[in-house]
Design a protein around this motif. Structure first.
Motif, PDB file in Angstrom:
ATOM      1  N   MET A   1      30.368  36.833 -43.379  1.00  0.00           N
ATOM      2  CA  MET A   1      31.819  37.017 -43.370  1.00  0.00           C
ATOM      3  C   MET A   1      32.463  36.304 -42.186  1.00  0.00           C
ATOM      4  N   SER A   2      31.816  36.345 -41.037  1.00  0.00           N
ATOM      5  CA  SER A   2      32.339  35.648 -39.857  1.00  0.00           C
ATOM      6  C   SER A   2      32.374  34.151 -40.079  1.00  0.00           C
ATOM      7  N   VAL A   3      31.296  33.618 -40.629  1.00  0.00           N
ATOM      8  CA  VAL A   3      31.237  32.177 -40.893  1.00  0.00           C
ATOM      9  C   VAL A   3      32.310  31.774 -41.901  1.00  0.00           C
ATOM     10  N   ALA A   4      32.459  32.561 -42.963  1.00  0.00           N
ATOM     11  CA  ALA A   4      33.457  32.244 -43.987  1.00  0.00           C
ATOM     12  C   ALA A   4      34.868  32.281 -43.414  1.00  0.00           C
ATOM     13  N   SER A   5      35.166  33.286 -42.583  1.00  0.00           N
ATOM     14  CA  SER A   5      36.493  33.393 -41.981  1.00  0.00           C
ATOM     15  C   SER A   5      36.753  32.232 -41.031  1.00  0.00           C
TER      16      SER A   5
ATOM     17  N   LEU B   1      38.505  36.743 -35.707  1.00  0.00           N
ATOM     18  CA  LEU B   1      38.823  35.603 -36.570  1.00  0.00           C
ATOM     19  C   LEU B   1      39.885  35.941 -37.607  1.00  0.00           C
ATOM     20  N   SER B   2      40.025  37.224 -37.936  1.00  0.00           N
ATOM     21  CA  SER B   2      40.972  37.622 -38.974  1.00  0.00           C
ATOM     22  C   SER B   2      42.420  37.389 -38.577  1.00  0.00           C
ATOM     23  N   VAL B   3      42.655  37.036 -37.303  1.00  0.00           N
ATOM     24  CA  VAL B   3      44.033  36.842 -36.847  1.00  0.00           C
ATOM     25  C   VAL B   3      44.749  35.763 -37.656  1.00  0.00           C
ATOM     26  N   TRP B   4      44.016  34.751 -38.122  1.00  0.00           N
ATOM     27  CA  TRP B   4      44.679  33.609 -38.755  1.00  0.00           C
ATOM     28  C   TRP B   4      45.360  33.999 -40.064  1.00  0.00           C
ATOM     29  N   TYR B   5      44.725  34.817 -40.886  1.00  0.00           N
ATOM     30  CA  TYR B   5      45.372  35.157 -42.157  1.00  0.00           C
ATOM     31  C   TYR B   5      46.368  36.297 -42.021  1.00  0.00           C
TER      32      TYR B   5
END
Length: 503
Positions: A416-420, A365-369
């Motif tokens: 953290m996954s949900v927030a991302s 999920l971190s790919v977006w930022y």
């Protein structure tokens, strides 16, 4: 699908060093815990490596990811490399000077006043590993996977050979009449776990030496304006990295200080050993990250980038679910990975496996930022994780010991996954197939819970039933995913024929 095939291939190549290497390295865990049967001794190993992980992130301060970002966007690739490497070299040198100047107070704070050599050895291990970071990143950016794998495996084999020498061969030679005097020149039985650290030190030194050819003198030029831009980009990643490593390793440090003094180091040892049983998911995630980070950046400008990211996520979770279920179906065999004094902690294994699954989801999920340059959100999310990690550990460890640390890890990575995901859908919408992702994950968890209902039957029958469960799960995945899998692994001509047949 070509992109997915490319990523799968790169994951396999980088996984050769990661999977084979870490499997070999993790085979040292049984060696260590069967030799050092007192969990308190192995607790020192767990705590020291927790500090290593924390300090490496601090001393790299996001420059690895900044290197990938600027290496893709600028023509002056050599200048990018030189600025990043020189920056790490200077700060690492300052770190070593600080350790030497303040070794006494540092050893008092860490509660190793009689083993200052541990701190000195680990300082050099940290320094060598930090200086290897950018050369390894350069190999990945240049798609020189063969060289990357060779250097990684060379360092790993050095570590393994020296562990076997100091922990098995040297003690045997020392015990032989007539050889003890000769062997005593390079071996002392009182060193104990110190030989684990010495082996690691030599391994890190060999690794950096093999990377010298990647660090070309003509490329070591520093551009302040370029470095400033890289640092501004990287600084939120430093916060993100520090927060992430706190979430990942602080539990071992807190277990030591929040447990009763009589049990503290033993609890760290048990927790650290059982954490290693999540090896296969950890190895897969590491191999995936090596391939995925440059892959995500290279695909960011393509029209179907978001579709690719969504597909990658689905297959990532499917793979993690298979690994989770495979480990838990054969936990009665896997438990022999650690010696009997450590098996009291096996109850935390499924919790930590699930925690690592969500950690992997968060990496996806971190790919977006990262591709949008909004790395500050990564820092915010990780700080949220730190708050959860510290608060829950301070509450749960005094109540339920290291089990509380395991549940804290799971909750932290899930939140953290949900927030991302929520923030990502707002700033860089990717249509993830949540039904498929959670369907596979919950089915694997459900099948594991079902297996708990027949725990008291004969071992042979239990393993047979668990095998049927695992095969059934794999069969379901095959029938649901068979069309997509064919499109990934067929060549272009075969794909066209297959698609025409489907039409």
């Amino acid at each position: 699908m070509n992109s997915i095939k490319q990523l799968a291939g790169q994951t396999v190549v980088y996984g050769a060093s990661s999977i084979v290497g870490r499997l070999l390295n993790y085979l040292l865990v049984p060696l260590h815990v069967y030799i050092f049967t007192n969990p308190s001794e192995y607790g020192i190993v767990g705590e020291m490596y927790a500090w290593v992980s924390l300090l490496i992130v601090l001393l790299v301060y996001g420059m690895e990811t900044a290197f990938f970002r600027y290496n893709e966007s600028r023509d002056e690739k050599n200048l990018v490399f030189g600025s990043a490497f020189i920056s790490l070299f200077i700060t690492t040198a300052l770190f070593l000077v600080a350790v030497f100047l303040f070794i006494d107070p540092i050893s008092q704070i860490l509660q190793y006043p009689n083993n200052q050599e541990y701190i000195l050895w680990f300082s050099f291990i940290i320094a060598l590993d930090v200086l290897s970071t950018i050369p390894f990143a350069r190999l990945r950016a240049q798609n020189r996977a063969g060289r990357f794998v060779f250097v990684k495996l060379a360092g790993i084999f050095t570590n393994i050979i020296l562990n076997l020498f100091f922990l098995l061969l040297a003690p045997w030679l020392y015990s032989q009449e007539g050889l003890s005097v000769l062997v005593s020149w390079f071996y002392s039985p009182t060193m104990g776990i110190g030989y684990i650290f010495i082996a690691n030190l030599f391994s890190s030194a060999i690794t950096l030496l093999l990377l010298i050819s990647v660090i070309k003198i003509r490329d070591l030029k520093f551009n302040f304006a370029l470095w400033k831009g890289m640092f501004i980009y990287a600084f939120p990643l430093l916060i993100f990295g520090l927060a992430g490593i706190v979430n990942e390793t602080m539990d071992r440090i807190l277990i030591k200080h929040l447990s009763t003094p009589a049990e503290s180091m033993a609890n760290v040892g048990i927790y650290s050993a059982c954490y290693k049983i999540s090896i296969l998911i950890t190895i897969f995630i590491q191999a995936f990250r090596y391939a995925a980070e440059p892959f995500f950046f290279s695909k960011a400008k393509e029209k179907d980038a978001k579709e690719t990211y969504a597909t990658v996520m689905s297959y990532f979770v499917v793979t993690c679910s298979i690994i989770f279920l495979s480990i838990m179906m054969y936990i009665d065999i896997v438990q022999y990975f650690v010696s009997e004094p450590y098996r009291v902690g096996l109850g935390i294994v499924p919790i930590l496996l699930l925690a690592n699954v969500f950690l992997g989801i968060f990496y996806n999920l971190s790919v977006w930022y990262k591709v949008t340059g909004q790395t500050k959100f990564g820092a915010y999310i990780s700080i949220l994780g730190v708050v959860i990690t510290l608060a829950m550990n301070f509450i749960l460890i005094p109540l339920v010991g290291y089990v509380g640390a395991a549940w804290t890890t799971l909750v932290c990575y899930f939140v953290m996954s949900v927030a991302s995901y929520v923030l990502g859908q707002k700033h860089y919408h990717v249509n993830y197939n949540l039904q498929k992702i959670f369907g596979y994950l919950f089915l694997a968890l459900f099948l594991y819970l079902v297996s708990l209902t027949y725990q008291n039957i004969a071992l042979s029958l239990k393993l047979a039933l668990n095998s049927v469960v695992l095969i059934g799960y794999l069969t379901i995945i095959y029938f649901v995913e068979r069309k997509s899998l064919k499109l990934i692994f067929l060549n272009d001509n075969s794909k066209n024929e297959y698609e025409n047949e489907q039409d």
